[in-house]
Design an enzyme around this catalytic site. Structure first.
Site, mmCIF file in Angstrom:
data_model
loop_
_atom_site.group_PDB
_atom_site.id
_atom_site.type_symbol
_atom_site.label_atom_id
_atom_site.label_comp_id
_atom_site.label_asym_id
_atom_site.label_seq_id
_atom_site.Cartn_x
_atom_site.Cartn_y
_atom_site.Cartn_z
ATOM 1 N N PRO A 77 -5.994 45.114 -1.022
ATOM 2 C CA PRO A 77 -5.102 44.125 -0.406
ATOM 3 C C PRO A 77 -3.930 43.748 -1.319
ATOM 4 O O PRO A 77 -2.813 43.552 -0.843
ATOM 5 C CB PRO A 77 -6.028 42.923 -0.164
ATOM 6 C CG PRO A 77 -7.383 43.549 0.005
ATOM 7 C CD PRO A 77 -7.407 44.743 -0.901
ATOM 8 N N SER A 129 1.423 50.380 -3.749
ATOM 9 C CA SER A 129 2.315 51.214 -4.574
ATOM 10 C C SER A 129 1.928 51.104 -6.044
ATOM 11 O O SER A 129 1.938 52.097 -6.770
ATOM 12 C CB SER A 129 3.764 50.744 -4.439
ATOM 13 O OG SER A 129 4.162 50.761 -3.101
ATOM 14 N N GLU A 159 -1.101 66.210 -1.300
ATOM 15 C CA GLU A 159 -1.137 65.172 -0.265
ATOM 16 C C GLU A 159 0.261 64.964 0.327
ATOM 17 O O GLU A 159 0.432 64.879 1.543
ATOM 18 C CB GLU A 159 -1.651 63.873 -0.910
ATOM 19 C CG GLU A 159 -1.560 62.675 -0.014
ATOM 20 C CD GLU A 159 -2.184 61.428 -0.639
ATOM 21 O OE1 GLU A 159 -2.828 61.534 -1.715
ATOM 22 O OE2 GLU A 159 -2.019 60.344 -0.058
ATOM 23 N N ARG A 160 1.258 64.927 -0.544
ATOM 24 C CA ARG A 160 2.623 64.660 -0.073
ATOM 25 C C ARG A 160 3.191 65.834 0.711
ATOM 26 O O ARG A 160 3.929 65.642 1.680
ATOM 27 C CB ARG A 160 3.507 64.267 -1.264
ATOM 28 C CG ARG A 160 3.049 62.916 -1.761
ATOM 29 C CD ARG A 160 3.787 62.307 -2.879
ATOM 30 N NE ARG A 160 3.238 60.970 -3.071
ATOM 31 C CZ ARG A 160 3.108 60.352 -4.221
ATOM 32 N NH1 ARG A 160 3.524 60.935 -5.332
ATOM 33 N NH2 ARG A 160 2.599 59.137 -4.288
ATOM 34 N N GLN A 202 28.751 67.032 26.081
ATOM 35 C CA GLN A 202 29.019 67.513 24.720
ATOM 36 C C GLN A 202 28.443 66.598 23.641
ATOM 37 O O GLN A 202 27.885 67.066 22.648
ATOM 38 C CB GLN A 202 30.524 67.687 24.507
ATOM 39 C CG GLN A 202 30.794 68.453 23.226
ATOM 40 C CD GLN A 202 32.256 68.547 22.881
ATOM 41 O OE1 GLN A 202 33.025 67.603 23.097
ATOM 42 N NE2 GLN A 202 32.655 69.681 22.349
ATOM 43 N N GLY A 209 0.876 57.433 1.603
ATOM 44 C CA GLY A 209 1.007 58.577 0.693
ATOM 45 C C GLY A 209 2.108 58.356 -0.332
ATOM 46 O O GLY A 209 2.583 59.294 -0.976
HETATM 47 C C1 FAD Z 1 -1.979 53.762 8.653
HETATM 48 C C2 FAD Z 1 -2.190 53.738 7.165
HETATM 49 C C3 FAD Z 1 -3.143 54.577 6.607
HETATM 50 C C4 FAD Z 1 -3.393 54.525 5.242
HETATM 51 N N1 FAD Z 1 -4.404 55.300 4.710
HETATM 52 C C5 FAD Z 1 -4.774 55.101 3.429
HETATM 53 C C6 FAD Z 1 -5.943 55.730 2.903
HETATM 54 O O1 FAD Z 1 -6.634 56.509 3.593
HETATM 55 N N2 FAD Z 1 -6.313 55.457 1.625
HETATM 56 C C7 FAD Z 1 -5.597 54.607 0.831
HETATM 57 O O2 FAD Z 1 -5.986 54.392 -0.306
HETATM 58 N N3 FAD Z 1 -4.462 54.003 1.294
HETATM 59 C C8 FAD Z 1 -4.056 54.220 2.565
HETATM 60 N N4 FAD Z 1 -2.930 53.591 3.058
HETATM 61 C C9 FAD Z 1 -2.193 52.699 2.180
HETATM 62 C C10 FAD Z 1 -0.791 53.195 1.825
HETATM 63 O O3 FAD Z 1 -0.847 54.278 0.959
HETATM 64 C C11 FAD Z 1 -0.036 51.978 1.238
HETATM 65 O O4 FAD Z 1 0.207 51.100 2.328
HETATM 66 C C12 FAD Z 1 1.260 52.374 0.573
HETATM 67 O O5 FAD Z 1 1.024 53.086 -0.607
HETATM 68 C C13 FAD Z 1 2.128 51.141 0.224
HETATM 69 O O6 FAD Z 1 1.406 50.154 -0.433
HETATM 70 P P1 FAD Z 1 1.440 48.628 0.100
HETATM 71 O O7 FAD Z 1 1.159 48.653 1.557
HETATM 72 O O8 FAD Z 1 0.566 47.808 -0.765
HETATM 73 O O9 FAD Z 1 2.945 48.176 -0.073
HETATM 74 P P2 FAD Z 1 3.586 47.552 -1.407
HETATM 75 O O10 FAD Z 1 3.218 48.362 -2.559
HETATM 76 O O11 FAD Z 1 3.289 46.104 -1.439
HETATM 77 O O12 FAD Z 1 5.147 47.751 -1.117
HETATM 78 C C14 FAD Z 1 5.933 46.842 -0.354
HETATM 79 C C15 FAD Z 1 7.391 47.320 -0.400
HETATM 80 O O13 FAD Z 1 7.851 47.253 -1.760
HETATM 81 C C16 FAD Z 1 8.352 48.517 -2.140
HETATM 82 N N5 FAD Z 1 8.103 48.759 -3.564
HETATM 83 C C17 FAD Z 1 6.938 48.612 -4.234
HETATM 84 N N6 FAD Z 1 7.116 48.966 -5.521
HETATM 85 C C18 FAD Z 1 8.385 49.350 -5.662
HETATM 86 C C19 FAD Z 1 9.179 49.826 -6.751
HETATM 87 N N7 FAD Z 1 8.669 50.013 -7.965
HETATM 88 N N8 FAD Z 1 10.476 50.098 -6.539
HETATM 89 C C20 FAD Z 1 11.025 49.947 -5.299
HETATM 90 N N9 FAD Z 1 10.337 49.503 -4.234
HETATM 91 C C21 FAD Z 1 9.029 49.222 -4.404
HETATM 92 C C22 FAD Z 1 7.604 49.522 -1.278
HETATM 93 O O14 FAD Z 1 8.291 50.746 -1.206
HETATM 94 C C23 FAD Z 1 7.553 48.769 0.046
HETATM 95 O O15 FAD Z 1 8.755 48.943 0.722
HETATM 96 C C24 FAD Z 1 -2.639 53.663 4.416
HETATM 97 C C25 FAD Z 1 -1.646 52.844 4.988
HETATM 98 C C26 FAD Z 1 -1.440 52.854 6.340
HETATM 99 C C27 FAD Z 1 -0.402 51.940 6.922
#
Ligand code: FAD
Length: 386
Positions: free
Chosen positions: A131, A135, A248-249, A285, A369
């Protein structure tokens, strides 16, 4: 290494098999699964029986030992057909979890998990995100504390957004095992079975797209794990994560290409059928140019993603190149499906039109991802240094 004509022909045939499978086993049920918020376990078994899981895992572990292009074709084809929930969850199972185990697992772990993954009897998940840490994975708080008397580990914490979060039989989970050092040197991966005491699958999360994919919270309360459940080296979990991320990516980028091409296919068909001002939309067009632009975007991304697949096959794909593929293809997917939906007019906004599904499903591709912003971090560090 350029693909031979023979392999290309085999891939074309393989894609036809996938399309036939989708027609038989998915088409009539998909909208029901969307309402139910997940597709059933039986589909996994059918995918396994049809040889559509873990195809590039060696035969000795139940796979087909096929080149990576075959595994990519599965993601590609289900995405092109608009079954993004299926392609995404298969990618987690076959392209992510299975390869973590293949590349970092012990012989015992490989023998225990991979054949059952390939047959669809067991479904894999991966749990990194928490939670308060997505990132910034170094911020994870789930811990595995070693009991020095028994040698066992006790896991406590919670994860969220876990794909296959309801259906999984086991999960690869990232936990802190040493709190005295930075997470990069104190994180370990464990393989935890869903049936273990203290593992609770949380609620199925309601999403704006990928409605047929089960995405859930996951809780660990006093879960006992022994050292045979460690995947890779103790405290080296980040190394394993980093090693697997390019694959993965690339898988996500492949899905983006398939989805773009599928969206274009249904849009072009619609433009020939729908008339305005006395002629088919395909004769205007401004619309023709829009389709030309979007097709260019799709083709250029396809070429780069194919290039990355070749590099992945020979283990030469760098994290930065994989990030370029993911960033470019998923951003292009967002633009292309939005542009396609626009060309459907009001019908594009109606749920019964598959383009609306392509649109809502696409949004998450720029988030999971590794977000587009994180991709830019990786690419810029590679170019400019830290
Ligand atoms: C449908 C779905 C399936 C998923 N499946 C999995 C799974 O199977 N296993 C798993 O472990 N995770 C899974 N995820 C999690 C997913 O990988 C994360 O949601 C994603 O990595 C982003 O993390 P966060 O949601 O905590 O966003 P945050 O990290 O809180 O980011 C919020 C915003 O801040 C930006 N940000 C953060 N740090 C920086 C930085 N240094 N510089 C610039 N911008 C930044 C981000 O780009 C984003 O726009 C899933 C997510 C979804 C929605």
């Amino acid at each position: 290494m350029k693909q031979s004509t023979a392999i290309k022909e085999e891939i074309t045939l393989f894609k036809k098999t996938i399309e036939a499978f989708a027609k038989r086993e998915i088409e009539d049920y998909y909208s029901t699964w969307e309402k139910e918020g997940m597709f059933p376990k039986e589909l996994w078994k059918k995918l396994g029986d049809a040889g559509l899981l873990c195809v590039d895992i060696p035969e000795q572990y139940g796979g087909l030992g096929a080149p990576i292009h075959f595994s990519a074709s599965i993601i590609d084809e289900f995405s092109r057909l608009g079954y993004n929930a299926v392609s995404g969850n298969i990618a987690v199972h076959s392209d992510i979890v299975a390869h973590y185990i293949l590349n970092s697992g012990t012989e015992e772990q490989k023998a225990r998990y991979l054949p059952k993954m390939a047959s669809g009897e067991w479904i894999g998940a991966i749990a990194m995100t928490e939670p308060a840490a997505g990132s910034d994975l170094q911020g994870i708080k789930t811990t595995a504390i070693k009991n020095t008397l028994t040698g066992e580990y006790v896991i406590n914490g919670s994860k969220t957004f876990i794909s296959n979060g309801q259906n999984f039989d086991f999960v690869v989970v990232a936990v802190r095992t040493n709190l005295d050092v930075p997470a990069s040197r104190g994180t370990t991966l464990f393989i935890i079975d869903a049936e273990q005491n203290g593992v609770t699958k949380g609620k199925k999360l309601k999403k704006i797209g990928l409605h047929a994919a089960d995405t859930s919270e996951l809780f660990f309360e006093e879960v006992i794990a022994d050292s045979s459940q460690i995947l890779g080296e103790i405290n080296q979990g980040f190394m394993t994560l980093m090693r697997e991320l390019p694959r993965e990516r690339t898988a996500l980028a492949v899905g983006a290409c398939g989805a773009m091409e599928g969206a274009l296919e249904i849009t072009i068909q619609y433009l020939h059928e729908r008339e305005a001002f006395g002629k088919p939309l395909s004769q205007l067009q401004v619309i023709r140019h829009k389709v030309a632009e979007m097709t260019t975007e799709a083709k250029v991304n396809r070429a780069y993603v194919n290039h990355c697949l070749e590099l992945l096959e020979t283990q030469e794909l760098s994290p930065a190149d994989a990030s370029i593929a993911k960033l470019s293809a998923t951003e292009a997917q967002g633009k292309v499906v939005d542009g396609c939906l626009q060309l459907f007019g009001g019908y594009g906004y109606m749920e019964e039109y598959p383009i609306s599904r392509a649109y809502t499903d696409a949004r998450v591709q720029r988030i999971y991802g590794g977000t587009s912003e994180i991709m830019k971090e990786i690419i810029s560090k590679d170019i400019l240094g830290k």
